[in-house]
Design an enzyme around this catalytic site. Structure first.
Site, mmCIF file in Angstrom:
data_model
loop_
_atom_site.group_PDB
_atom_site.id
_atom_site.type_symbol
_atom_site.label_atom_id
_atom_site.label_comp_id
_atom_site.label_asym_id
_atom_site.label_seq_id
_atom_site.Cartn_x
_atom_site.Cartn_y
_atom_site.Cartn_z
ATOM 1 N N ASP A 1 1.709 -15.111 12.303
ATOM 2 C CA ASP A 1 0.478 -15.554 11.243
ATOM 3 C C ASP A 1 -0.716 -14.240 11.386
ATOM 4 O OD1 ASP A 1 -2.045 -17.186 10.900
ATOM 5 O OD2 ASP A 1 -2.104 -18.565 12.449
ATOM 6 N N HIS B 1 -2.927 11.002 -1.061
ATOM 7 C CA HIS B 1 -2.100 8.528 -1.538
ATOM 8 C C HIS B 1 -2.519 9.631 -3.160
ATOM 9 C CE1 HIS B 1 -3.601 5.760 1.234
ATOM 10 N NE2 HIS B 1 -3.933 6.577 2.092
ATOM 11 N N GLU C 1 0.950 -1.248 -0.096
ATOM 12 C CA GLU C 1 -0.064 -0.116 0.475
ATOM 13 C C GLU C 1 0.797 1.491 0.256
ATOM 14 O OE1 GLU C 1 -3.491 2.436 2.329
ATOM 15 O OE2 GLU C 1 -2.678 0.593 3.022
ATOM 16 N N LYS D 1 -8.642 -16.022 14.975
ATOM 17 C CA LYS D 1 -9.118 -15.495 13.800
ATOM 18 C C LYS D 1 -10.137 -14.782 13.396
ATOM 19 C CE LYS D 1 -5.135 -18.355 11.909
ATOM 20 N NZ LYS D 1 -4.499 -19.674 11.902
#
Length: 427
Positions: free
Chosen positions: A314, A410, A109, A239
């Protein structure tokens, strides 16, 4: 007629590729005599043939293919490269780190690292980020079935009465594993046992899972006769965003804060206290409430994901790590107090993806190293670094939003020009 596995090596390779490409042979059934790197090459060539394309970008990697294919990634075909940059120095004022450290972040990004770096400069100007971490513990919550409420109550009572025997058997599975407690939760004929463990420098999910399975099979089921349904009952909660993890924590619970005076706000974030507090109130609080979000923050997930990829955590646990709340309060003379709260951050300094060379290198760049005399200290350092990094990123984005600079940043940094044919290997 001989199968591909029975033919000479030069012929065997071509026929293995063809067999994989047509589906005659499964990806995981290549001969064990092949090296992991050669097996990856054959799989990759077969997939290219099946898809009618080329994937030269997957073939170049520096990690140990043998180790990776046995411990980290089945059906290895290559690597997905993620660019890694660095921010900092990040001024951490914690119990385990009281120093300025550089932090590698892996992301695709554009503008993210530049933004976090601006936040780091802001923190340095304010004297650093005060960070505190609690080792809440890794959880695993198996689920059981009883005949009904009476047996459920009896089962829970047995667990509570035999907690010390359960602890003894669990802790025998690893010298680094310590059982903190068990929280039962019953719903009619269903009983969850939410085990909580200290796991040293490891994130500890595998350690917790193996220990729970052992004590269930060897002690709990034989002694109670209650039916064991699943090793995970979704009350862990792994998760997935969850209220129980926000309230009780999971892995590491991270707090970070800083006070910014009027001059620092104006110079580094191009904003002021009134505008910053209003964006916090209407965006992070009211906007999150309107959306039903469990993350009352601007973008924890950006920093958590980039940090997790860089350091071998993870990646799927970003969904937990991104939970949390940002608080911004006006303070005297035009200053503000800003804090972040991250209740559910599973991470480690050893095991899993941290053993890969690039991820290990990233941890080394941050100054994190294992100390056999202080088990768990390295993981706490990782958590403190993450807390300060998330605070830096949150500061910067909130400043950009309150000063209306987000779109221009951006536009300048986050809009890459694609190759002419849409492929990275166009050249």
């Amino acid at each position: 007629m001989r199968t591909p596995l029975e033919k000479p090596a030069d012929v065997q390779r071509d026929e293995l590729v063809q067999a994989l490409a047509t589906g005659e042979l499964s990806l995981h059934k290549l001969p064990e005599t092949l090296s992991a790197r050669e097996a990856a090459s054959i799989r990759r060539e077969a997939l290219e043939q099946a898809a009618g394309t080329k994937t030269s970008g997957l073939a170049h990697y520096s990690f140990d293919a043998e180790a990776v294919s046995s411990s980290n990634c089945e059906n290895l075909i290559g690597v997905a490269q993620v660019p890694m940059g660095a921010v900092g120095p990040v001024p951490v004022r914690g119990d385990y780190i009281d120093d300025d450290r550089y932090v590698p972040l892996a992301t695709t990004e554009g503008a993210l690292i530049a933004s976090v770096n601006r936040g780091c400069a802001t923190l340095r100007a304010a004297g650093g980020a005060v960070v505190r971490v609690e080792d809440v513990g890794m959880t695993r919550a198996p689920v059981f079935r009883t005949s009904g409420i009476r047996e459920s109550k009896s089962f829970v009572a047995w667990v509570e009465e035999n907690e010390e025997e359960i602890r003894t058997q669990i802790e025998a599975t690893s010298r680094y594993l310590k059982m903190k407690d068990i929280r039962p939760f019953m719903m009619g004929s269903t009983v969850f046992l939410r085990f909580r463990f200290a796991t040293g420098d490891a994130m500890g999910m595998n350690m917790a899972t193996l220990a729970c399975n052992r004590v269930i099979q060897d002690l709990i089921v034989p002694e109670t006769g209650v039916s064991f349904v699943s090793l995970s009952g979704n009350y862990c909660v792994d998760k997935k965003p969850s209220a129980v993890n926000v309230q009780e924590g999971r892995g590491k619970r991270i707090f970070a804060e800083v006070e910014l005076d009027k001059e620092v706000l104006a110079r580094y974030l191009k904003t002021n206290a009134d505008d910053l507090v209003e964006v916090q109130y209407r965006k992070n609080m009211l906007g999150s409430t309107a959306a039903g979000s469990m993350g009352m923050n601007a973008h924890y997930a950006n920093m958590v994901a980039a940090f997790f990829v860089a350091t071998g955590q993870d990646i799927a646990q970003v969904v937990e790590g991104a939970l949390g709340t940002t608080c911004i309060e006006a303070r005297g003379d035009g200053g503000v107090y800003i804090s972040i709260f991250m209740p559910d951050v599973p991470l480690g300094a050893i095991g899993g993806g941290t053993t890969l060379q690039t991820q290990s290198d990233a941890l080394s760049l941050m100054g994190v190293s294992l100390d056999p005399d202080q088990p768990g200290a390295a993981a706490m350092q990782v958590a403190e670094l993450l807390g300060a990094t998330v605070l830096a990123g949150e500061l910067s984005l909130m400043g950009a939003l309150s000063s209306h600079h987000l779109a221009s940043a951006h536009n300048e940094l986050g809009r890459p020009t694609p190759p002419s044919n849409g492929h990275a290997d166009a050249a």
